[in-house]
Design a protein around this motif. Sequence first.
Motif, PDB file in Angstrom:
ATOM      1  N   UNK A  38       0.857  -1.185   0.000  1.00 36.80           N
ATOM      2  CA  UNK A  38       0.000   0.000   0.000  1.00 36.80           C
ATOM      3  C   UNK A  38       0.892   1.234   0.000  1.00 36.80           C
ATOM      4  N   UNK A  39       0.504   2.279  -0.718  1.00 34.15           N
ATOM      5  CA  UNK A  39       1.287   3.502  -0.754  1.00 34.15           C
ATOM      6  C   UNK A  39       0.380   4.715  -0.670  1.00 34.15           C
ATOM      7  N   UNK A  40       0.947   5.797  -0.158  1.00 30.69           N
ATOM      8  CA  UNK A  40       0.186   7.020   0.005  1.00 30.69           C
ATOM      9  C   UNK A  40       1.042   8.113   0.601  1.00 30.69           C
ATOM     10  N   UNK A  41       0.433   8.999   1.348  1.00 23.33           N
ATOM     11  CA  UNK A  41       1.163  10.114   1.967  1.00 23.33           C
ATOM     12  C   UNK A  41       0.485  10.530   3.262  1.00 23.33           C
ATOM     13  N   UNK A  42       1.243  11.275   4.074  1.00 23.65           N
ATOM     14  CA  UNK A  42       0.702  11.839   5.313  1.00 23.65           C
ATOM     15  C   UNK A  42       1.247  13.228   5.503  1.00 23.65           C
TER      16      UNK A  42
END
Length: 101
Positions: free
Chosen positions: A97-101
């Motif tokens: 899973x990949x994304x940002x914060x």
Amino acid sequence: MSVGLVARNKGGQIILDMTSSISQNVGSVVTNGGNGAIQVPLPPPGKTAYFIVAPLVDMNRSKGKLPGVMLSGSTLSWQYSYDGNGWGFYSANCEIYYGYY
């Protein structure tokens, strides 16, 4: 100054604070037990990219190995590696899973 939502109960105690960074999942990829790479979107300005590796097989009952994962710019890559002198090891199928914060 923080921007966001803060909810308090009647006694003034904070019950919800959404002024901190909350992660945003952008997508995922299944490795199918093989090495690979994909292009992922860059995070918005001021945000930090992340990834999480989740095995799709029971890791406690076997000698499955998770891939090493690297995120460089907009390239998310993964590679399986383990000691070739042993036996019974295999590349465990995983979802990254990949994304940002």
